[in-house]
Design an enzyme around this catalytic site. Structure first.
Site, mmCIF file in Angstrom:
data_model
loop_
_atom_site.group_PDB
_atom_site.id
_atom_site.type_symbol
_atom_site.label_atom_id
_atom_site.label_comp_id
_atom_site.label_asym_id
_atom_site.label_seq_id
_atom_site.Cartn_x
_atom_site.Cartn_y
_atom_site.Cartn_z
ATOM 1 N N LYS A 11 -66.284 27.433 44.921
ATOM 2 C CA LYS A 11 -66.695 26.172 44.272
ATOM 3 C C LYS A 11 -68.105 25.786 44.772
ATOM 4 C CE LYS A 11 -61.901 25.067 43.640
ATOM 5 N NZ LYS A 11 -60.892 24.077 43.317
ATOM 6 N N HIS A 93 -62.342 27.486 34.286
ATOM 7 C CA HIS A 93 -61.685 26.777 35.392
ATOM 8 C C HIS A 93 -61.434 25.332 34.964
ATOM 9 C CE1 HIS A 93 -60.976 24.873 39.242
ATOM 10 N NE2 HIS A 93 -60.673 26.072 39.701
ATOM 11 N N SER A 208 -53.710 25.678 45.650
ATOM 12 C CA SER A 208 -53.201 25.456 47.008
ATOM 13 C C SER A 208 -52.479 26.675 47.586
ATOM 14 C CB SER A 208 -52.297 24.229 47.051
ATOM 15 O OG SER A 208 -53.034 23.063 46.705
HETATM 16 P P1 PGA Z 1 -57.333 25.493 45.746
HETATM 17 O O1 PGA Z 1 -58.248 25.836 44.473
HETATM 18 O O2 PGA Z 1 -56.877 26.805 46.327
HETATM 19 O O3 PGA Z 1 -58.216 24.728 46.667
HETATM 20 O O4 PGA Z 1 -56.190 24.664 45.229
HETATM 21 C C1 PGA Z 1 -57.951 26.899 43.608
HETATM 22 C C2 PGA Z 1 -58.929 26.927 42.478
HETATM 23 O O5 PGA Z 1 -59.350 25.859 42.014
HETATM 24 O O6 PGA Z 1 -59.337 28.018 42.022
#
Ligand code: PGA
Length: 246
Positions: A11, A93, A208
């Site tokens: 990100k 996404h 997560s």
């Molecule tokens: P996260 O994000 O593992 O922090 O939940 C996953 C993603 O958005 O690809």
């Protein structure tokens, strides 16, 4: 047996020093028994390519333009990503769909443009909490995937799909392995109707995923890896998930 893929989605995180440490931590942990990739912010593609060159860890971007080139200020083309050695690009996404109003059609165009340039799109689909509560999960993910299948035509079998329930992203609220598997099975069935090699396609889970829940998620029959956000920013956590995958 499908070989699993664990892809980090950094990100909008990183800095030269943090990236160097993270990439060194991942590289020094190889070999892995699964495919491993990191999807980094555009400005860091160059240093990522240098750090990972010649090794087994692949890299990619988090978005691309649906256009080949031209007057599209701020956009980055797939040809540019290919020049930096990107193997993957995340498209659709939920953060792009939500904050940048990306439609199913635009996501499908991006996936098509990526494949045409030899960069594998990781196509994200997933429902919001309101949609899940309203019993719309199946309809939503099928609609999102169907737009991409339609755009890719006979190349549909070459994409990677990622099921990311929006309510599980960055919230610590992970889908249970059974909840995730149920949606993955639906997606696999949809792919089977569209392409002869659906059984070889990777469907990743994202939302997560952490070292302590990775094994139970990754042991589900239709979960072929993970798209990892928060846990991809710490080498030890990311490597632990890669180990859980293979
Ligand atoms: P996260 O994000 O593992 O922090 O939940 C996953 C993603 O958005 O690809």
């Amino acid at each position: 047996m499908r070989r699993k893929l664990v892809a980090g989605n950094w990100k909008m995180h990183g800095s030269h020093s943090a990236n160097a440490e993270l990439l060194a931590g991942i590289s020094s942990a190889r070999p892995f028994g699964c495919d491993v990739a990191v999807c980094v912010p555009f400005p860091y593609l160059s240093e990522t390519a240098v750090a990972l060159a010649g090794g087994p860890v692949l890299w990619g971007a988090q978005d691309c333009s649906a256009h080949e080139q031209g007057a599209y200020t701020g956009e980055v083309s797939v040809a540019m990503l290919a020049e930096f050695g990107c193997r993957y690009v995340i498209v659709g996404h939920s953060e792009r769909r939500q904050y940048h109003a990306e439609t199913d059609l635009l996501v499908a165009e991006k996936a098509r443009t990526a494949l045409a340039r030899g960069v594998t799109p990781i196509v994200c689909v997933g429902e919001t909490l309101a949609q899940r509560d309203a019993g719309e999960t199946e309809a939503v993910v099928k609609r999102q995937l169907s737009a991409v299948i339609h755009a890719l035509g006979h190349c549909a079998g070459e994409m990677v799909v990622a099921y990311e329930p929006v309510w599980a992203i960055g919230t610590g609220k992970v889908a249970t392995p059974e909840q995730a598997q149920a949606v993955h099975a639906l997606l696999r069935a949809q792919l089977k109707a569209a392409t002869p090699n659906a059984d070889e396609m990777k469907i990743l889970y994202g939302g997560s995923m952490k070292p302590d829940n990775a094994v139970s998620l990754l042991s589900q029959p239709d979960i072929d890896g993970g798209l990892i956000g928060g846990a991809a920013l710490k080498a030890a956590d990311f490597v632990a998930i890669c180990r859980a995958a293979g």
